[in-house]
Design a protein around this motif. Sequence first.
Motif, PDB file in Angstrom:
ATOM      1  N   LYS A  66      -2.908   9.459  -6.364  1.00 44.16           N
ATOM      2  CA  LYS A  66      -3.406  10.115  -5.156  1.00 44.16           C
ATOM      3  C   LYS A  66      -4.659   9.430  -4.619  1.00 44.16           C
ATOM      4  O   LYS A  66      -4.922   9.446  -3.412  1.00 44.16           O
ATOM      5  CB  LYS A  66      -3.703  11.585  -5.441  1.00 44.16           C
ATOM      6  CG  LYS A  66      -2.469  12.447  -5.622  1.00 44.16           C
ATOM      7  CD  LYS A  66      -2.842  13.913  -5.774  1.00 44.16           C
ATOM      8  CE  LYS A  66      -1.591  14.781  -5.904  1.00 44.16           C
ATOM      9  NZ  LYS A  66      -1.932  16.225  -6.032  1.00 44.16           N
ATOM     10  N   ILE A 117      -3.667   6.530  -2.166  1.00 46.05           N
ATOM     11  CA  ILE A 117      -2.767   6.802  -1.043  1.00 46.05           C
ATOM     12  C   ILE A 117      -3.576   6.829   0.254  1.00 46.05           C
ATOM     13  O   ILE A 117      -4.585   7.526   0.350  1.00 46.05           O
ATOM     14  CB  ILE A 117      -2.018   8.131  -1.234  1.00 46.05           C
ATOM     15  CG1 ILE A 117      -1.095   8.048  -2.459  1.00 46.05           C
ATOM     16  CG2 ILE A 117      -1.199   8.474   0.004  1.00 46.05           C
ATOM     17  CD1 ILE A 117      -0.355   9.335  -2.749  1.00 46.05           C
ATOM     18  N   ARG A 118      -3.129   6.085   1.232  1.00 45.96           N
ATOM     19  CA  ARG A 118      -3.794   6.041   2.534  1.00 45.96           C
ATOM     20  C   ARG A 118      -3.165   7.075   3.455  1.00 45.96           C
ATOM     21  O   ARG A 118      -1.950   7.105   3.634  1.00 45.96           O
ATOM     22  CB  ARG A 118      -3.667   4.641   3.136  1.00 45.96           C
ATOM     23  CG  ARG A 118      -4.342   3.562   2.314  1.00 45.96           C
ATOM     24  CD  ARG A 118      -3.994   2.184   2.814  1.00 45.96           C
ATOM     25  NE  ARG A 118      -4.355   2.015   4.214  1.00 45.96           N
ATOM     26  CZ  ARG A 118      -4.071   0.919   4.919  1.00 45.96           C
ATOM     27  NH1 ARG A 118      -3.420  -0.085   4.343  1.00 45.96           N
ATOM     28  NH2 ARG A 118      -4.428   0.827   6.180  1.00 45.96           N
ATOM     29  N   THR A 119      -4.004   7.927   4.016  1.00 49.77           N
ATOM     30  CA  THR A 119      -3.521   8.989   4.890  1.00 49.77           C
ATOM     31  C   THR A 119      -4.596   9.289   5.925  1.00 49.77           C
ATOM     32  O   THR A 119      -5.752   8.895   5.773  1.00 49.77           O
ATOM     33  CB  THR A 119      -3.183  10.259   4.097  1.00 49.77           C
ATOM     34  OG1 THR A 119      -2.684  11.257   4.989  1.00 49.77           O
ATOM     35  CG2 THR A 119      -4.396  10.788   3.359  1.00 49.77           C
ATOM     36  N   GLN A 155       1.031   8.146   3.322  1.00 52.24           N
ATOM     37  CA  GLN A 155       1.563   9.508   3.393  1.00 52.24           C
ATOM     38  C   GLN A 155       1.040  10.175   4.656  1.00 52.24           C
ATOM     39  O   GLN A 155      -0.164  10.221   4.900  1.00 52.24           O
ATOM     40  CB  GLN A 155       1.179  10.320   2.153  1.00 52.24           C
ATOM     41  CG  GLN A 155       1.933  11.637   2.024  1.00 52.24           C
ATOM     42  CD  GLN A 155       1.585  12.376   0.742  1.00 52.24           C
ATOM     43  OE1 GLN A 155       0.500  12.226   0.198  1.00 52.24           O
ATOM     44  NE2 GLN A 155       2.521  13.177   0.248  1.00 52.24           N
ATOM     45  N   SER A 197       0.844  -1.200   0.000  1.00 52.36           N
ATOM     46  CA  SER A 197       0.000   0.000   0.000  1.00 52.36           C
ATOM     47  C   SER A 197       0.872   1.240   0.000  1.00 52.36           C
ATOM     48  O   SER A 197       2.054   1.196   0.345  1.00 52.36           O
ATOM     49  CB  SER A 197      -0.936   0.001   1.209  1.00 52.36           C
ATOM     50  OG  SER A 197      -0.201  -0.119   2.415  1.00 52.36           O
ATOM     51  N   LEU A 198       0.262   2.364  -0.400  1.00 53.16           N
ATOM     52  CA  LEU A 198       0.930   3.665  -0.407  1.00 53.16           C
ATOM     53  C   LEU A 198       0.437   4.472   0.784  1.00 53.16           C
ATOM     54  O   LEU A 198      -0.767   4.595   0.999  1.00 53.16           O
ATOM     55  CB  LEU A 198       0.650   4.407  -1.714  1.00 53.16           C
ATOM     56  CG  LEU A 198       1.095   3.717  -3.000  1.00 53.16           C
ATOM     57  CD1 LEU A 198       0.753   4.577  -4.213  1.00 53.16           C
ATOM     58  CD2 LEU A 198       2.587   3.417  -2.981  1.00 53.16           C
ATOM     59  N   VAL A 225       5.916   9.975   0.004  1.00 51.02           N
ATOM     60  CA  VAL A 225       4.985   8.866  -0.145  1.00 51.02           C
ATOM     61  C   VAL A 225       5.742   7.572   0.138  1.00 51.02           C
ATOM     62  O   VAL A 225       6.790   7.310  -0.458  1.00 51.02           O
ATOM     63  CB  VAL A 225       4.355   8.831  -1.544  1.00 51.02           C
ATOM     64  CG1 VAL A 225       3.490   7.591  -1.720  1.00 51.02           C
ATOM     65  CG2 VAL A 225       3.523  10.078  -1.782  1.00 51.02           C
ATOM     66  N   ASP A 232      10.572   5.097   0.705  1.00 54.35           N
ATOM     67  CA  ASP A 232       9.933   6.404   0.602  1.00 54.35           C
ATOM     68  C   ASP A 232      10.396   7.143  -0.652  1.00 54.35           C
ATOM     69  O   ASP A 232      11.558   7.030  -1.072  1.00 54.35           O
ATOM     70  CB  ASP A 232      10.257   7.257   1.825  1.00 54.35           C
ATOM     71  CG  ASP A 232       9.694   6.654   3.106  1.00 54.35           C
ATOM     72  OD1 ASP A 232       8.840   5.761   2.997  1.00 54.35           O
ATOM     73  OD2 ASP A 232      10.126   7.070   4.199  1.00 54.35           O
ATOM     74  N   TRP A 254       2.988  12.557 -11.550  1.00 53.33           N
ATOM     75  CA  TRP A 254       2.897  11.439 -10.618  1.00 53.33           C
ATOM     76  C   TRP A 254       2.608  10.124 -11.324  1.00 53.33           C
ATOM     77  O   TRP A 254       3.069   9.073 -10.899  1.00 53.33           O
ATOM     78  CB  TRP A 254       1.806  11.725  -9.581  1.00 53.33           C
ATOM     79  CG  TRP A 254       2.244  12.641  -8.486  1.00 53.33           C
ATOM     80  CD1 TRP A 254       3.118  13.674  -8.568  1.00 53.33           C
ATOM     81  CD2 TRP A 254       1.817  12.612  -7.122  1.00 53.33           C
ATOM     82  NE1 TRP A 254       3.254  14.301  -7.356  1.00 53.33           N
ATOM     83  CE2 TRP A 254       2.467  13.674  -6.449  1.00 53.33           C
ATOM     84  CE3 TRP A 254       0.929  11.811  -6.407  1.00 53.33           C
ATOM     85  CZ2 TRP A 254       2.268  13.932  -5.094  1.00 53.33           C
ATOM     86  CZ3 TRP A 254       0.723  12.067  -5.054  1.00 53.33           C
ATOM     87  CH2 TRP A 254       1.397  13.115  -4.415  1.00 53.33           C
ATOM     88  N   CYS A 264       5.942   3.527   0.109  1.00 60.78           N
ATOM     89  CA  CYS A 264       5.418   2.272  -0.430  1.00 60.78           C
ATOM     90  C   CYS A 264       5.724   1.187   0.604  1.00 60.78           C
ATOM     91  O   CYS A 264       6.884   0.891   0.882  1.00 60.78           O
ATOM     92  CB  CYS A 264       6.084   1.958  -1.770  1.00 60.78           C
ATOM     93  SG  CYS A 264       5.382   0.523  -2.613  1.00 60.78           S
ATOM     94  N   LEU A 286       1.628   5.107  -8.725  1.00 60.99           N
ATOM     95  CA  LEU A 286       1.500   6.265  -7.843  1.00 60.99           C
ATOM     96  C   LEU A 286       0.247   7.037  -8.234  1.00 60.99           C
ATOM     97  O   LEU A 286       0.200   7.689  -9.277  1.00 60.99           O
ATOM     98  CB  LEU A 286       2.748   7.144  -7.951  1.00 60.99           C
ATOM     99  CG  LEU A 286       2.748   8.407  -7.090  1.00 60.99           C
ATOM    100  CD1 LEU A 286       2.592   8.056  -5.623  1.00 60.99           C
ATOM    101  CD2 LEU A 286       4.030   9.205  -7.309  1.00 60.99           C
TER     102      LEU A 286
END
Length: 273
Positions: free
Chosen positions: A200, A203-205, A115, A112-113, A122, A167, A178, A124, A198
């Motif tokens: 957005k 991306i898990r944040t 941030q 998973s990605l 970011v 990273d 990206w 990985c 990659l």
Amino acid sequence: MKKSLLFLLFCHVSSPVKHTLKYFITASSGVPNFPEFVGVGVFDEILVGYCDTNIMKVEPKQDWMKKLFENDPQHLEWHNGECFENLHNFFKATIYGLKQRFNQTGEHPSVSLLQKSPSSPVSCHATGFYPDRAMMFWRKDGEEIHEDVDHGEILPNHDGSFQMSVDLNLSSVPPEDWRRYDCVFHLSGVKDDIVTKLDKAVIRTNWGKTSIRVAPSEVPAGPVVGVVVGLLLLTLCITGLFIWRRNNNGFSPANSSDSSSSQTSSVKHAALI
């Protein structure tokens, strides 16, 4: 085992001295450049035979052993069967069962990605893989890159599996570029790599989900003073309205004498205020 004993007696049937015949077997999985199964025969501490799944045949290591196989091909056939059918398949199934039992098949890693903030690199992140012989890297337009890339160590999980991350600093990369980047996770012994584009959207944040607490010293003084003054003025207005309504509700003068009396009362009341 019975055939092994016959083989031992056949080799030295006329000798009264005791001899030993030992077999050493090694089974493995996912080890690069190493056969899954290795069998070694040792007679009186001397290597007499060898087999593994890379060469797929039994090799005699002594001249008298070679002569034995030439004179009696059944012995060679039996050893081949033991190495590549019975023992190899048995240990292969045993290792597979153990890996399934401990959930360490190496076939189900999670990538998973991540941030921490919009300005953070970011990451990985791969977890749940086994064994620990794995590699991960970032690519741009299909080529591995090293600039602005920070590789983390392979760390153990509590269940015996492993995790790792790499990273990518995107501070100098415009958003429209990206899509040119992807993360590649390669696990030793597994044919297919896991490639993560990659994006957005994936991306898990957790930014925007955490409540923000402001310390008292960080609260601006201007708004607080304005609120206090406003409340004070509102209080004075309500108090004045209440006094006006109390003094004028039902006390209208009926004649001049009453009016004079009312005025005197009002003056006295005002003086008290």
